[in-house]
Design a protein around this motif. Structure first.
Motif, PDB file in Angstrom:
ATOM      1  N   PHE A 178       0.830  -1.206   0.000  1.00 52.27           N
ATOM      2  CA  PHE A 178       0.000   0.000   0.000  1.00 52.27           C
ATOM      3  C   PHE A 178       0.863   1.255   0.000  1.00 52.27           C
ATOM      4  N   THR A 179       1.866   1.218  -0.868  1.00 54.67           N
ATOM      5  CA  THR A 179       2.648   2.414  -1.179  1.00 54.67           C
ATOM      6  C   THR A 179       2.520   2.610  -2.697  1.00 54.67           C
ATOM      7  N   ILE A 180       3.521   3.069  -3.331  1.00 55.56           N
ATOM      8  CA  ILE A 180       3.674   3.293  -4.792  1.00 55.56           C
ATOM      9  C   ILE A 180       2.664   4.260  -5.401  1.00 55.56           C
ATOM     10  N   TYR A 181       1.687   4.728  -4.644  1.00 48.07           N
ATOM     11  CA  TYR A 181       0.717   5.719  -5.122  1.00 48.07           C
ATOM     12  C   TYR A 181       0.501   6.783  -4.053  1.00 48.07           C
ATOM     13  N   GLY A 182      -0.195   7.837  -4.436  1.00 48.85           N
ATOM     14  CA  GLY A 182      -0.668   8.807  -3.475  1.00 48.85           C
ATOM     15  C   GLY A 182      -1.999   8.394  -2.887  1.00 48.85           C
ATOM     16  N   MET A 237       9.446   3.812  -6.409  1.00 54.02           N
ATOM     17  CA  MET A 237       8.251   3.921  -7.243  1.00 54.02           C
ATOM     18  C   MET A 237       7.278   4.952  -6.662  1.00 54.02           C
ATOM     19  N   THR A 238       7.195   4.991  -5.340  1.00 53.96           N
ATOM     20  CA  THR A 238       6.369   6.017  -4.706  1.00 53.96           C
ATOM     21  C   THR A 238       6.899   7.402  -5.042  1.00 53.96           C
ATOM     22  N   LEU A 239       8.204   7.578  -4.928  1.00 62.06           N
ATOM     23  CA  LEU A 239       8.798   8.874  -5.248  1.00 62.06           C
ATOM     24  C   LEU A 239       8.577   9.239  -6.708  1.00 62.06           C
ATOM     25  N   LEU A 240       8.652   8.246  -7.592  1.00 58.83           N
ATOM     26  CA  LEU A 240       8.385   8.485  -9.010  1.00 58.83           C
ATOM     27  C   LEU A 240       6.963   8.991  -9.206  1.00 58.83           C
ATOM     28  N   TRP A 241       5.998   8.308  -8.583  1.00 59.50           N
ATOM     29  CA  TRP A 241       4.591   8.709  -8.699  1.00 59.50           C
ATOM     30  C   TRP A 241       4.406  10.132  -8.161  1.00 59.50           C
ATOM     31  N   VAL A 242       4.995  10.399  -6.997  1.00 55.50           N
ATOM     32  CA  VAL A 242       4.837  11.715  -6.376  1.00 55.50           C
ATOM     33  C   VAL A 242       5.450  12.802  -7.255  1.00 55.50           C
TER      34      VAL A 242
END
Length: 211
Positions: free
Chosen positions: A126-130, A187-192
């Motif tokens: 439950f990470t990789i997205y906002g 991947m979270t940082l990429l999405w953000v």
């Protein structure tokens, strides 16, 4: 299943809401039942239960850690004994200056969580997205579900988390052992960066297509 949430802000509150609605007993672990975060979570779903942290964690089958990353150590110290043997779903991300990795890419935040709770079983998920996609992960115009990648070192724990992912209508994708959490955090940082900095739509997810 009883699920305790340590942290229930923009990410934790919608997850707690949805998990309760699919049939789980969800506990909000807090010493301040009158806090703004409790009020907002209960406004989403009045069936969520508020409980003192040690009691919530001791009775839970799974614990979601959804605090700001810098609060992890203090939050886990409070429940150090009660969390032993529990599955911890690490929803946190270490973020440094200018959206860099907060641990300088040396080690994942999830591995740090594991070191803080050495007798627990940490699963990064439950990470990789906002937060927008935890509020609503429905993409009805496509014939695939959005993917939720997760990782951890304990297979039975990962199976439990995978089941929760499926129940929330994500496509679970096991990407390996806990060191893989470093890449999920990137991947979270990429999405953000794409959304918060470059202006892409927050209604954007990854998918796993298999031939």
């Amino acid at each position: 299943m009883k699920i305790a949430f340590i942290g229930f802000g923009n990410v934790g509150a919608p997850l707690a809401d949805h998990l309760q609605r699919v049939g789980h007993e969800v506990l909000l672990a807090t010493n301040n039942p009158n806090s703004d975060s409790v009020t907002k979570a209960l406004a989403l779903n009045s069936a969520l239960k508020v409980m003192e942290p040690r009691s919530a964690v001791s009775t839970a089958d799974i614990v979601f850690l959804a605090t700001p990353y810098e609060a992890n150590a203090a939050a886990l110290e409070v429940v150090a004994e009660e969390i032993k043997g529990k599955v911890i779903v690490d929803c946190t991300n270490p973020v440094g200056p200018n959206l860099s990795h907060g641990l300088n890419n040396v080690r994942s935040g999830a591995e740090e969580v594991q070191s803080l709770a050495p007798y627990s079983f940490v699963v990064k998920a439950f990470t990789i997205y906002g937060y927008e996609n935890f509020q609503n992960n429905s993409y009805p115009t496509y014939n695939v579900k959005p993917v939720m990648m997760f990782c951890g070192d304990d297979d039975p724990s990962k199976q439990k988390v995978s089941s929760l992912i499926s129940q929330l209508e994500w496509e679970p994708l096991d990407v390996g052992g806990l060191p893989q959490a470093l890449h999920l955090e990137h991947m979270t940082l990429l999405w953000v960066r794409m959304v918060r900095v470059n202006g892409a739509s927050p209604n954007m997810v990854w998918a796993a297509l298999k031939r």
